[in-house]
Design an enzyme around this catalytic site. Structure first.
Site, PDB file in Angstrom:
ATOM      1  N   LYS A   1       0.561  64.947  85.946  1.00 14.98           N
ATOM      2  CA  LYS A   1       0.790  65.791  84.733  1.00 14.98           C
ATOM      3  C   LYS A   1       0.574  67.357  84.887  1.00 14.98           C
ATOM      4  O   LYS A   1       1.156  68.058  84.313  1.00 14.98           O
ATOM      5  CB  LYS A   1      -0.210  65.433  83.794  1.00 14.98           C
ATOM      6  CG  LYS A   1       0.217  64.016  82.992  1.00 14.98           C
ATOM      7  CD  LYS A   1      -0.599  63.972  81.578  1.00 14.98           C
ATOM      8  CE  LYS A   1      -0.029  62.743  80.901  1.00 14.98           C
ATOM      9  NZ  LYS A   1      -0.637  62.528  79.646  1.00 14.98           N
TER      10      LYS A   1
ATOM     11  N   LYS B   1       8.748  55.754  85.339  1.00 10.62           N
ATOM     12  CA  LYS B   1       8.250  55.059  84.410  1.00 10.62           C
ATOM     13  C   LYS B   1       9.148  55.537  83.087  1.00 10.62           C
ATOM     14  O   LYS B   1       9.341  56.600  82.960  1.00 10.62           O
ATOM     15  CB  LYS B   1       6.811  55.414  84.273  1.00 10.62           C
ATOM     16  CG  LYS B   1       6.060  54.859  82.932  1.00 10.62           C
ATOM     17  CD  LYS B   1       4.578  55.200  83.157  1.00 10.62           C
ATOM     18  CE  LYS B   1       4.351  56.523  82.514  1.00 10.62           C
ATOM     19  NZ  LYS B   1       3.026  56.418  81.729  1.00 10.62           N
TER      20      LYS B   1
ATOM     21  N   LYS C   1       7.323  58.879  77.032  1.00  6.04           N
ATOM     22  CA  LYS C   1       7.556  59.798  75.870  1.00  6.04           C
ATOM     23  C   LYS C   1       7.861  61.165  76.191  1.00  6.04           C
ATOM     24  O   LYS C   1       8.095  62.087  75.429  1.00  6.04           O
ATOM     25  CB  LYS C   1       6.641  59.533  74.726  1.00  6.04           C
ATOM     26  CG  LYS C   1       5.234  59.626  75.161  1.00  6.04           C
ATOM     27  CD  LYS C   1       4.290  59.146  73.870  1.00  6.04           C
ATOM     28  CE  LYS C   1       2.939  58.592  74.240  1.00  6.04           C
ATOM     29  NZ  LYS C   1       2.119  57.602  73.439  1.00  6.04           N
TER      30      LYS C   1
HETATM   31  P1  AMP Z   1       0.253  56.475  76.754  1.00  7.05           P
HETATM   32  O1  AMP Z   1       1.302  56.692  75.935  1.00  7.05           O
HETATM   33  O2  AMP Z   1       0.228  57.310  77.972  1.00  7.05           O
HETATM   34  O3  AMP Z   1      -1.029  56.882  75.983  1.00  7.05           O
HETATM   35  O4  AMP Z   1       0.088  55.078  77.036  1.00  7.05           O
HETATM   36  C1  AMP Z   1      -0.513  53.943  75.996  1.00  7.05           C
HETATM   37  C2  AMP Z   1      -0.515  52.581  76.466  1.00  7.05           C
HETATM   38  O5  AMP Z   1       1.064  52.305  77.151  1.00  7.05           O
HETATM   39  C3  AMP Z   1      -1.112  52.532  77.901  1.00  7.05           C
HETATM   40  O6  AMP Z   1      -1.792  51.461  78.258  1.00  7.05           O
HETATM   41  C4  AMP Z   1      -0.152  52.528  79.012  1.00  7.05           C
HETATM   42  O7  AMP Z   1      -0.370  51.950  80.436  1.00  7.05           O
HETATM   43  C5  AMP Z   1       1.122  51.899  78.250  1.00  7.05           C
HETATM   44  N1  AMP Z   1       2.495  52.457  78.768  1.00  7.05           N
HETATM   45  C6  AMP Z   1       3.094  53.561  78.636  1.00  7.05           C
HETATM   46  N2  AMP Z   1       4.096  53.510  79.331  1.00  7.05           N
HETATM   47  C7  AMP Z   1       4.266  52.380  79.968  1.00  7.05           C
HETATM   48  C8  AMP Z   1       5.688  51.900  80.390  1.00  7.05           C
HETATM   49  N3  AMP Z   1       6.643  52.519  80.724  1.00  7.05           N
HETATM   50  N4  AMP Z   1       5.422  50.686  80.886  1.00  7.05           N
HETATM   51  C9  AMP Z   1       4.411  49.726  80.365  1.00  7.05           C
HETATM   52  N5  AMP Z   1       3.255  50.381  79.621  1.00  7.05           N
HETATM   53  C10 AMP Z   1       3.388  51.546  79.635  1.00  7.05           C
END
Ligand code: AMP
Ligand code: TRP
Length: 347
Positions: free
Chosen positions: A127, A210, A213
């Site tokens: 990041k 990955k 967003k």
């Molecule tokens: P975040 O959007 O970074 O706050 O992620 C929130 C949750 O979604 C966390 O548990 C991440 O590990 C999961 N997550 C985010 N992106 C992915 C992805 N591409 N595949 C699987 N899990 C994800």
């Protein structure tokens, strides 16, 4: 049950199973968040364990957030939680900043964690990018706040996607060092729960990245708010290879894009990858992609319609978050108090 919230037996050092997890309101929800996290959250809620799900707005501001967009994203994430099946009567749903104990315990843990530990965090490196000097201090110390989120509830299980594994290890290190330094067994060492066939949903444009967003290309991800046509278009244009689908998971090795689409299908259909391949093995992507679109639309449209409906009444969402915060505080406050006492603060 709303009233079944119990405070942990903090004197005995025995830990009742409790689930905690969080998602940042830093943009819209993606299919990766849904399959990797929220779908698991719902399953754990239904298993009868006490579940606490947070919208981690303090984590979101580690990178710049426009205030109005942050408010919107926080409400939308709450709507997403509920639309996907989380029930404010069964799970505690709240936003982090309403429970000040998170920031307070986060401070204590920033004095427990070592700079060397944080230096190893790959999410910070990703990041912060090349311009490390210009990253916020909060982005660097982010994992200590995450450890506070979890340990403030004496949570024993943390459902997350694969990318959070390293942060969970750091949380365990923080708990272990605190317990060791203060000769106590006050904090549990929480277990990551990284399960299912879609713990790492990949970008639709690049099977080595990955789904996120924050990816600049909207075509790389499916957003929970995408309409049926958009979902179909993104899947139609998703990168693939020219070969037919194999009939066993073994045949997906070295085929990241194919593996990703089949895993998404499996997760949406609650099947294993091999079960899916037993049905679609031998098909070309031209035949498989419409099947995947149809399934994705069938599963996601009701969720996005319900999110839309909930977003019509933001006051109701705010009320749910305030009630959730009250319940969260009832668990968190005694744990913070006890922590400060252990550390030697005059109470
Ligand atoms: P975040 O959007 O970074 O706050 O992620 C929130 C949750 O979604 C966390 O548990 C991440 O590990 C999961 N997550 C985010 N992106 C992915 C992805 N591409 N595949 C699987 N899990 C994800
Ligand atoms: N770091 C997590 C992410 O980016 C979000 C998060 C913050 C979290 N606190 C948490 C996840 C506590 C699980 C438990 O996805």
């Amino acid at each position: 049950m709303a009233d079944a919230v119990q405070t942990p037996q903090i004197e005995t050092g025995k830990f009742t199973p409790r689930v905690f997890s969080g998602i940042q309101p830093s943009g819209g929800l993606t299919l990766g968040n849904y399959l990797g996290a929220i779908k698991r959250f719902v399953e754990m809620q239904e298993s009868g364990i006490e579940t606490v799900y947070c919208i981690v707005d303090l984590h979101a501001i580690t990178v710049w957030q426009d205030p109005d967009k942050l408010r919107h994203a926080t409400r939308e994430l709450c709507a997403g939680y509920i639309a996907a099946g989380l029930d404010p009567q069964k799970s505690i749903l709240f936003n982090q900043s309403q429970v000040s104990a998170h920031a307070e315990l986060g401070w204590v843990f920033s004095c427990v964690a070592r700079i060397g530990w944080l230096n190893r965090m790959t999410q910070f490196k990703d990041k912060a990018g090349k311009n490390r000097e210009n990253a916020s201090v909060g982005l660097f110390s982010y994992p200590t706040l995450m450890a506070a989120d979890i340990l403030l509830y004496h949570a024993t299980h943390v459902p997350v996607g694969e990318d959070q594994k390293q942060h969970l290890e750091l949380t365990r290190d923080v708990a272990a060092k605190f317990n060791h330094d203060f000769k106590t067994d006050f904090f549990p060492l929480p277990e990551p729960v990284i399960e299912g066939v879609a713990t790492r949903v990949m970008s639709l444009r690049d099977g080595s990245k990955k789904m996120s967003k924050s990816d600049p290309s909207d075509m790389s991800r499916i957003n929970m708010t995408d309409d049926a046509d958009t979902i179909a278009k993104k899947i139609r244009k998703a990168k693939t290879d020219p070969d037919a689908l194999p009939s066993e998971a073994e045949g997906l090795k070295e085929r990241p894009e194919a593996k990703n689409l089949v895993s998404i299908y499996a997760s949406l259909a609650d099947m294993s990858v091999n079960q899916v391949l037993a049905e679609v093995g031998g098909k070309q992507f031209s035949a498989f992609k419409p099947m995947l679109s149809e399934l994705a639309v069938a599963k996601l449209s009701p969720i996005s319609a319900e999110m839309d409906r909930l977003m019509q009444t933001p006051d109701e969402i705010d009320k749910i978050l305030r009630n959730g915060a009250d319940k969260a505080r009832a668990i968190a406050s005694p744990i913070l108090d006890k922590t400060l006492e252990i550390v030697g603060m005059v109470r």
